[in-house]
Scaffold this motif. Structure first.
Motif, short mmCIF file in Angstrom:
data_model
loop_
_atom_site.label_atom_id
_atom_site.label_comp_id
_atom_site.label_asym_id
_atom_site.label_seq_id
_atom_site.Cartn_x
_atom_site.Cartn_y
_atom_site.Cartn_z
N GLN A 1 -1.68 -0.89 -15.37
CA GLN A 1 -2.64 -1.04 -14.28
C GLN A 1 -3.65 -2.12 -14.64
O GLN A 1 -4.05 -2.26 -15.81
CB GLN A 1 -3.41 0.27 -14.04
CG GLN A 1 -2.68 1.35 -13.32
CD GLN A 1 -3.57 2.55 -13.05
OE1 GLN A 1 -4.60 2.75 -13.71
NE2 GLN A 1 -3.19 3.37 -12.09
N GLY B 1 0.30 -1.37 -4.72
CA GLY B 1 -0.99 -1.99 -4.49
C GLY B 1 -0.83 -3.18 -3.57
O GLY B 1 0.15 -3.93 -3.65
N SER C 1 3.02 3.98 -1.53
CA SER C 1 3.19 4.48 -2.88
C SER C 1 4.48 5.28 -3.00
O SER C 1 5.16 5.57 -2.01
CB SER C 1 2.00 5.37 -3.27
OG SER C 1 2.10 6.63 -2.62
N GLY D 1 -2.73 -5.03 -9.63
CA GLY D 1 -2.26 -3.77 -9.10
C GLY D 1 -1.69 -2.87 -10.18
O GLY D 1 -2.24 -2.76 -11.27
N GLU E 1 0.81 -1.21 0.00
CA GLU E 1 0.00 0.00 0.00
C GLU E 1 0.85 1.26 0.00
O GLU E 1 0.34 2.36 -0.20
CB GLU E 1 -0.94 0.01 1.21
CG GLU E 1 -0.30 0.33 2.54
CD GLU E 1 0.51 -0.82 3.15
OE1 GLU E 1 1.11 -0.61 4.22
OE2 GLU E 1 0.51 -1.92 2.55
N SER F 1 -0.49 -6.28 -5.56
CA SER F 1 0.14 -6.14 -6.86
C SER F 1 1.34 -7.06 -7.00
O SER F 1 2.07 -7.32 -6.04
CB SER F 1 0.56 -4.68 -7.10
OG SER F 1 1.58 -4.31 -6.21
#
Length: 496
Positions: free
Chosen positions: A398, A481, A349, A379, A347, A484
């Motif tokens: 994405q 993500g 970024s 993700g 999570e 991801s």
């Protein structure tokens, strides 16, 4: 022979150098990146090979949630009695410390802290004593270059910290280094700020603690008056003597993007400038006190050829040398193979001062083509041109629902905008391409034998003049993500 500057390209600022036998060793600042303090070696001063890092363990340096351009500032490397020492500052924790090693190719010690403030520390050894210097305020609150004697085994101060020189009046007196040359003590420093007014100044005296007499023609080296010249911000230097008795200065500078475009985004780089001592004991540097993009010199043999690596791939780079992480990485999110890279996102970024799933290599020149195959499971993952958490350009794949798309996203301060996107349908595999020149980045996807342009963005918005700070652009591969996951292959960065 003729050599070209910079001798180490890309974001490798604040160089310090020492010579042991026939080999020169150089270290640079690393700020929020890990491992910390890259180490280079050279036999000829113009061809440098990275051989490691000084700070390779989390116990050696606290990076935590260090913001961009925080962390590890301005190292100094010295050698004494068979042992290498590197002293530096963690500017975020406001601590000066040093580490040591008996094997320059091996691991370095745990940090030893010195109870003296300021930044840009220096170590000087003489007659069994060790002197520690930094810029800041002494025990009486007097500013300048501050010096104390320490116990090199423990870092304990053996004398009060005392301000020994206040410089020549320029702002931001910093980067002190002490030398004993022909019986005199030379104290070299920088002033003017590590920007367009940067300059090298020095003084000399008969005692290690002064008083010091300033060189009458300071600054000894600066490009501050060379408007329209590519090389700017010359300063923060360290002296070294070669086997033939010639003196040189390794120092930082940067290349602006155009003759009248005063922006730089590659970071502060490493430059080499000849130094000459006169009969009066004062030394001069460069061409009329300036640094040039190239020097003709008979100090280096014509048999020496300056080499430059133009192509960087997974296969011809070393994950432990050429690449780096943002702060302390969660290693379980990285699988590093000889020809591919697998990343698991979190999570966290790129926009936060933490440790996203990111591994980067420095952009070393203006004109380049960067490409990589990306296969996304979920993700988001892709290539980022990363200056800091508020200034980066992303070309990424994405997954949205059960379909995929490629986005071009620009992050400039508080403005975060997806400029263009291309639907891939159910295809989760694509080739991302970025072409760079002095003034622009162009973003493509490669499909069906053709490059599809998504858009362009100006390099100036990733420059230090816009973003602030002391770093430079890194070419990063990242995933973001909670669930991801992505595989990167066929990475190539070619300088044109």
């Amino acid at each position: 022979m003729k050599y070209n500057n910079p001798v180490i390209k890309g974001f490798y600022p604040d160089p310090s150098v020492c010579k042991v036998k026939d080999t020169y060793y150089l270290v640079c600042s690393s700020f929020q990146y890990f491992p910390g303090v890259p180490i280079f070696e050279s036999r000829d001063l113009i061809n440098w090979k990275q051989i490691g890092h000084c700070l390779t363990r989390e116990s050696q340096v606290q990076l935590g949630e260090v913001t961009s351009s925080g962390g590890v500032f301005a190292p100094t490397i010295r050698h004494n009695n068979g042992r290498f020492y590197m002293t530096t500052t963690n500017d975020t924790t406001r601590q000066n410390f040093y580490v040591w090693t008996d094997d320059i190719y091996g691991e370095w010690s745990e940090p030893i802290y010195v109870d003296q403030g300021g930044i840009d520390p220096d170590l000087y050894f003489e007659d069994g004593k060790t002197y520690f210097m930094s810029n800041g305020k002494d025990d009486n609150g007097i500013g300048g270059i501050v010096q104390c004697e320490i116990d090199i085994e423990t870092g304990t101060k053996l004398s009060p910290s005392r301000s020994i020189w206040q410089g020549t009046g320029g702002r931001y007196l910093e980067s002190p280094h002490m030398y004993k040359i022909n019986g005199r003590y030379y104290l070299m420093a920088s002033e003017g700020g590590t920007e367009y007014g940067h300059m090298v100044v020095y003084a000399r005296g008969d005692s290690i603690s002064g008083p010091f007499e300033a060189y009458p023609d300071n600054p000894v080296l600066t490009n501050r008056n060379l408007g329209g010249y590519e090389l700017q911000a010359v300063g923060h230097g360290d002296l070294v003597q070669d086997d033939d008795g010639h003196w040189w200065m390794l120092h930082l500078g940067f290349r602006q993007i155009g003759q009248w475009l005063t922006y730089h985004h590659l970071g502060r780089e490493v430059f080499l400038t000849p130094v000459t001592f006169g009969e009066d004991g004062w030394f001069t540097a460069g061409y009329n006190g300036t640094t040039l993009t190239s020097f003709e010199t008979d100090r280096i043999s014509n048999h020496v050829a300056q080499q430059e690596k133009k192509i960087f791939t997974f296969e011809n780079t070393d994950w432990n040398l050429d690449w780096c992480y943002l702060r302390h990485p969660a290693q379980e999110n990285y699988k590093l193979d000889i020809d591919k890279l697998q990343l698991k996102g979190t999570e966290v970024s790129l926009d936060t001062p933490k440790s996203p799933t990111f591994i980067g290599i420095r952009q070393r020149d203006f004109n380049a083509e960067i490409s990589c195959d990306v296969k996304l499971t979920s993700g988001e993952a892709g290539i980022t041109l990363y200056m800091d958490e508020h200034h980066h350009y992303d070309l990424a794949v994405q997954k949205v629902a059960n379909e995929y798309k490629v986005i071009e996203r620009l992050n400039i301060g508080d403005i975060k905008s997806i400029e263009h996107e291309v639907d891939l349908g159910s295809d989760n595999h694509t080739t991302l391409v970025i072409r760079a020149n002095h003034e622009r980045y162009s973003f493509f996807i490669h499909a069906n034998g053709e490059d599809l342009l998504l858009g362009t963005a100006q390099t100036r918005y990733l420059s230090s003049e816009v973003a602030g700070g002391f770093t430079g652009v890194l070419i990063g591969l990242y995933a973001h993500g909670e669930d991801s996951a992505a595989e990167f292959s066929k990475f190539k960065c070619e300088y044109l």
